[in-house]
Design a protein around this motif. Structure first.
Motif, PDB file in Angstrom:
ATOM      1  N   ASP A  82       7.930  -3.299   1.850  1.00  0.00           N
ATOM      2  CA  ASP A  82       9.009  -3.689   2.763  1.00  0.00           C
ATOM      3  C   ASP A  82      10.270  -4.123   2.017  1.00  0.00           C
ATOM      4  O   ASP A  82      11.339  -4.215   2.614  1.00  0.00           O
ATOM      5  N   LEU A  83      10.163  -4.381   0.740  1.00  0.00           N
ATOM      6  CA  LEU A  83      11.310  -4.818  -0.068  1.00  0.00           C
ATOM      7  C   LEU A  83      12.136  -3.648  -0.599  1.00  0.00           C
ATOM      8  O   LEU A  83      13.229  -3.842  -1.117  1.00  0.00           O
ATOM      9  N   VAL A  84      11.592  -2.439  -0.498  1.00  0.00           N
ATOM     10  CA  VAL A  84      12.285  -1.236  -0.981  1.00  0.00           C
ATOM     11  C   VAL A  84      13.144  -0.704   0.155  1.00  0.00           C
ATOM     12  O   VAL A  84      12.685  -0.611   1.273  1.00  0.00           O
ATOM     13  N   PRO A  85      14.355  -0.324  -0.004  1.00  0.00           N
ATOM     14  CA  PRO A  85      15.225  -0.277  -1.183  1.00  0.00           C
ATOM     15  C   PRO A  85      16.167  -1.472  -1.298  1.00  0.00           C
ATOM     16  O   PRO A  85      16.956  -1.519  -2.220  1.00  0.00           O
ATOM     17  N   ASP A  86      16.102  -2.426  -0.374  1.00  0.00           N
ATOM     18  CA  ASP A  86      17.071  -3.525  -0.389  1.00  0.00           C
ATOM     19  C   ASP A  86      16.905  -4.482  -1.572  1.00  0.00           C
ATOM     20  O   ASP A  86      17.893  -4.943  -2.138  1.00  0.00           O
ATOM     21  N   PHE A  87      15.661  -4.783  -1.943  1.00  0.00           N
ATOM     22  CA  PHE A  87      15.418  -5.770  -2.990  1.00  0.00           C
ATOM     23  C   PHE A  87      14.735  -5.196  -4.228  1.00  0.00           C
ATOM     24  O   PHE A  87      14.799  -5.788  -5.300  1.00  0.00           O
ATOM     25  N   LEU A  88      14.037  -4.087  -4.081  1.00  0.00           N
ATOM     26  CA  LEU A  88      13.350  -3.429  -5.197  1.00  0.00           C
ATOM     27  C   LEU A  88      13.685  -1.941  -5.203  1.00  0.00           C
ATOM     28  O   LEU A  88      13.815  -1.338  -4.140  1.00  0.00           O
ATOM     29  N   ALA A  89      13.779  -1.359  -6.388  1.00  0.00           N
ATOM     30  CA  ALA A  89      14.016   0.087  -6.493  1.00  0.00           C
ATOM     31  C   ALA A  89      12.745   0.858  -6.159  1.00  0.00           C
ATOM     32  O   ALA A  89      12.788   1.882  -5.473  1.00  0.00           O
ATOM     33  N   THR A  90      11.595   0.375  -6.638  1.00  0.00           N
ATOM     34  CA  THR A  90      10.307   0.999  -6.354  1.00  0.00           C
ATOM     35  C   THR A  90       9.282  -0.087  -6.065  1.00  0.00           C
ATOM     36  O   THR A  90       9.470  -1.251  -6.441  1.00  0.00           O
ATOM     37  N   ASP A  91       8.204   0.300  -5.433  1.00  0.00           N
ATOM     38  CA  ASP A  91       7.140  -0.644  -5.079  1.00  0.00           C
ATOM     39  C   ASP A  91       6.193  -0.825  -6.270  1.00  0.00           C
ATOM     40  O   ASP A  91       5.493   0.108  -6.646  1.00  0.00           O
ATOM     41  N   PRO A  92       6.143  -2.026  -6.887  1.00  0.00           N
ATOM     42  CA  PRO A  92       5.263  -2.234  -8.035  1.00  0.00           C
ATOM     43  C   PRO A  92       3.787  -2.347  -7.662  1.00  0.00           C
ATOM     44  O   PRO A  92       2.938  -2.456  -8.534  1.00  0.00           O
ATOM     45  N   SER A  93       3.476  -2.309  -6.362  1.00  0.00           N
ATOM     46  CA  SER A  93       2.071  -2.381  -5.938  1.00  0.00           C
ATOM     47  C   SER A  93       1.591  -1.046  -5.379  1.00  0.00           C
ATOM     48  O   SER A  93       0.499  -0.965  -4.829  1.00  0.00           O
ATOM     49  N   ALA A  94       2.388   0.012  -5.528  1.00  0.00           N
ATOM     50  CA  ALA A  94       2.045   1.324  -4.976  1.00  0.00           C
ATOM     51  C   ALA A  94       0.827   1.909  -5.681  1.00  0.00           C
ATOM     52  O   ALA A  94       0.472   1.518  -6.794  1.00  0.00           O
TER      53      ALA A  94
END
Length: 125
Positions: A82-94
């Motif tokens: 839910d933090l992508v793309p506003d706060f993170l470029a990619t999801d580190p938990s993907a």
């Protein structure tokens, strides 16, 4: 005098190469040098994985706090995606992220709003 020159050139013709001992010594030296290089490079890779793991963890933590500060209801997201793309470029938990640098996220709603982050296996405690 001619005999001496003939004997010297005959001696040179018969001395054409390295002995078995000389070749074995060179091969052993090269093997030792190769082992040193392999172990040195492996340490560099481990250091890079550790740095990437720590960076992913800190980035996710900062993004979660920024999301909480900007959210009108003062709540954390249900997932890091839910933090992508506003706060993170990619999801580190993907699912595609290497387990060594992957960040785990758990949203806790009771008794108060909070979260738990877990770091990948490359992060040292």
């Amino acid at each position: 005098m001619r005999r001496l020159i003939d004997r010297l050139s005959a001696a040179r013709r018969n001395d054409g190469g390295f002995t078995l001992i000389e070749l074995l010594i060179v091969i052993i030296i090269l093997g030792v040098l190769a082992a040193i290089v392999v172990f040195s490079v492996r340490g560099i890779t481990d250091t890079g994985d550790e740095a990437a793991c720590k960076a992913n963890y800190k980035t996710a933590q900062t993004a979660l706090e920024a999301y909480y500060a900007n959210d009108a209801t003062n709540s954390y997201p249900a997932a890091l995606a839910d933090l992508v793309p506003d706060f993170l470029a990619t999801d580190p938990s993907a699912a595609g992220v290497d387990a060594k640098v992957k960040v785990g996220y758990t949203h806790i709603t009771t008794p108060s709003e909070s979260y738990t982050l877990t770091s990948g296996s490359a992060c040292t405690p």
